[in-house]
Design an enzyme around this catalytic site. Structure first.
Site, PDB file in Angstrom:
ATOM      1  N   GLY A   1       0.774  -1.245   0.000  1.00 21.12           N
ATOM      2  CA  GLY A   1       0.000   0.000   0.000  1.00 21.12           C
ATOM      3  C   GLY A   1       0.799   1.285   0.000  1.00 21.12           C
ATOM      4  O   GLY A   1       0.342   2.298  -0.511  1.00 21.12           O
TER       5      GLY A   1
ATOM      6  N   GLU B   1       4.316   4.031   6.027  1.00 24.76           N
ATOM      7  CA  GLU B   1       3.086   3.229   6.046  1.00 24.76           C
ATOM      8  C   GLU B   1       1.999   3.958   5.268  1.00 24.76           C
ATOM      9  O   GLU B   1       1.981   5.192   5.216  1.00 24.76           O
ATOM     10  CB  GLU B   1       2.686   3.013   7.521  1.00 24.76           C
ATOM     11  CG  GLU B   1       1.346   2.372   7.776  1.00 24.76           C
ATOM     12  CD  GLU B   1       1.251   0.923   7.335  1.00 24.76           C
ATOM     13  OE1 GLU B   1       1.640   0.616   6.195  1.00 24.76           O
ATOM     14  OE2 GLU B   1       0.752   0.094   8.127  1.00 24.76           O
ATOM     15  N   ASP B   2       1.086   3.187   4.666  1.00 25.02           N
ATOM     16  CA  ASP B   2      -0.009   3.821   3.937  1.00 25.02           C
ATOM     17  C   ASP B   2      -1.058   4.403   4.885  1.00 25.02           C
ATOM     18  O   ASP B   2      -1.464   5.547   4.760  1.00 25.02           O
ATOM     19  CB  ASP B   2      -0.655   2.848   2.929  1.00 25.02           C
ATOM     20  CG  ASP B   2      -0.967   1.483   3.538  1.00 25.02           C
ATOM     21  OD1 ASP B   2      -0.740   1.284   4.752  1.00 25.02           O
ATOM     22  OD2 ASP B   2      -1.428   0.601   2.789  1.00 25.02           O
TER      23      ASP B   2
ATOM     24  N   ASP C   1      -4.554   2.180  11.270  1.00 25.53           N
ATOM     25  CA  ASP C   1      -5.968   1.975  11.593  1.00 25.53           C
ATOM     26  C   ASP C   1      -6.083   1.567  13.069  1.00 25.53           C
ATOM     27  O   ASP C   1      -6.074   2.409  13.957  1.00 25.53           O
ATOM     28  CB  ASP C   1      -6.505   0.913  10.627  1.00 25.53           C
ATOM     29  CG  ASP C   1      -7.977   0.640  10.769  1.00 25.53           C
ATOM     30  OD1 ASP C   1      -8.659   1.389  11.467  1.00 25.53           O
ATOM     31  OD2 ASP C   1      -8.469  -0.345  10.178  1.00 25.53           O
TER      32      ASP C   1
ATOM     33  N   LYS D   1      -6.119   6.988  10.757  1.00 25.57           N
ATOM     34  CA  LYS D   1      -7.485   6.921  11.308  1.00 25.57           C
ATOM     35  C   LYS D   1      -7.340   7.017  12.824  1.00 25.57           C
ATOM     36  O   LYS D   1      -7.408   6.012  13.535  1.00 25.57           O
ATOM     37  CB  LYS D   1      -8.143   5.594  10.940  1.00 25.57           C
ATOM     38  CG  LYS D   1      -8.478   5.426   9.482  1.00 25.57           C
ATOM     39  CD  LYS D   1      -9.246   4.124   9.295  1.00 25.57           C
ATOM     40  CE  LYS D   1      -9.499   3.826   7.844  1.00 25.57           C
ATOM     41  NZ  LYS D   1     -10.115   2.500   7.644  1.00 25.57           N
TER      42      LYS D   1
ATOM     43  N   ASP E   1      -5.628  -0.598  -1.655  1.00 20.85           N
ATOM     44  CA  ASP E   1      -6.457  -1.476  -2.476  1.00 20.85           C
ATOM     45  C   ASP E   1      -7.682  -1.984  -1.723  1.00 20.85           C
ATOM     46  O   ASP E   1      -7.807  -1.812  -0.511  1.00 20.85           O
ATOM     47  CB  ASP E   1      -5.641  -2.691  -2.925  1.00 20.85           C
ATOM     48  CG  ASP E   1      -5.394  -3.653  -1.770  1.00 20.85           C
ATOM     49  OD1 ASP E   1      -4.976  -3.183  -0.692  1.00 20.85           O
ATOM     50  OD2 ASP E   1      -5.655  -4.857  -1.922  1.00 20.85           O
TER      51      ASP E   1
END
Ligand code: 5GP
Ligand code: MG
Length: 185
Positions: free
Chosen positions: A47, A101-102, A105, A133, A164
């Site tokens: 990612g 990092e993408d 979460d 997030k 993705d």
């Protein structure tokens, strides 16, 4: 098809923010990395590839780029456990490590990765994430706070710019909130 995606951050916004992050990182590390001891960038596959490629090329400090892959699976006792598929043995002793990092979460993946490289002897391990997030941290992972974050976002599922959904939509230029078919009907 088109209305399944709501653009959250355009490609231009992402690139502008990445340039800002790179400038900040370059300032922070300019006195502690050298050509002999460069900043070690560890890009999470898959990612973060576009984020990492853009950010790494904007840095003005000596840096090296390598890749890691971490898979989260349901382990015994139904606990979610991250496990390295690639990069666990990258030598980091005495190095400054920056994880690219993408999206952060629940915080489980980055918690595992940061701990691992500290235990492997890195001098420092920090997180730079494109998206955060912040309100989605799982219980016990509230202390996973990236030092560098592109954008804070709400707890929605996003795709594009590397992110993705079952290998689809990764190549979309913008970061979009994805509304699946089942949500629509
Ligand atoms: P964490 O361990 O923090 O819960 O999860 C991190 C990983 O979950 C991310 O690196 C990413 O691969 C995946 N992930 C979390 N939220 C999203 C999202 O909104 N969209 C996509 N495509 N992947 C996500
Ligand atoms: Mg990831």
């Amino acid at each position: 098809m088109a209305d399944r995606f709501t653009v959250l951050r355009t490609n231009a916004e992402l690139r502008a923010r990445i340039a800002e992050l790179a400038a900040e990182i370059s300032r922070d590390y300019e006195n502690c990395v050298t050509e002999e001891h460069p900043l070690l960038l560890l890009c999470t596959l898959r990612g973060a590839v576009f984020f990492a490629a853009d950010l790494a090329r904007c840095l003005t400090v000596p840096a090296e780029l390598n890749f890691i892959k971490v898979h989260t699976y349901v382990g015994k006792e139904s606990k979610l456990k991250p496990e390295f598929e690639l990069g666990k043995d990258i030598p980091v002793k005495g190095q400054r490590v920056l994880i690219l990092e993408d999206i952060v979460d629940t915080g489980r993946t980055m918690d595992c990765v940061v701990r691992h490289y500290y235990e492997s002897g890195a001098d420092s391990v920090e997180i730079c994430t494109m998206l955060d997030k912040t309100h989605a941290r799982a219980k016990g992972y509230e202390k996973v706070v990236p030092k560098y974050a592109g954008f804070e976002i709400e707890n929605e599922f996003v795709v594009g710019f590397g992110l993705d959904c079952d290998e689809k939509f990764r190549l979309l230029p913008d970061v979009c909130v994805y509304h699946s078919d089942s949500e629509q009907s």
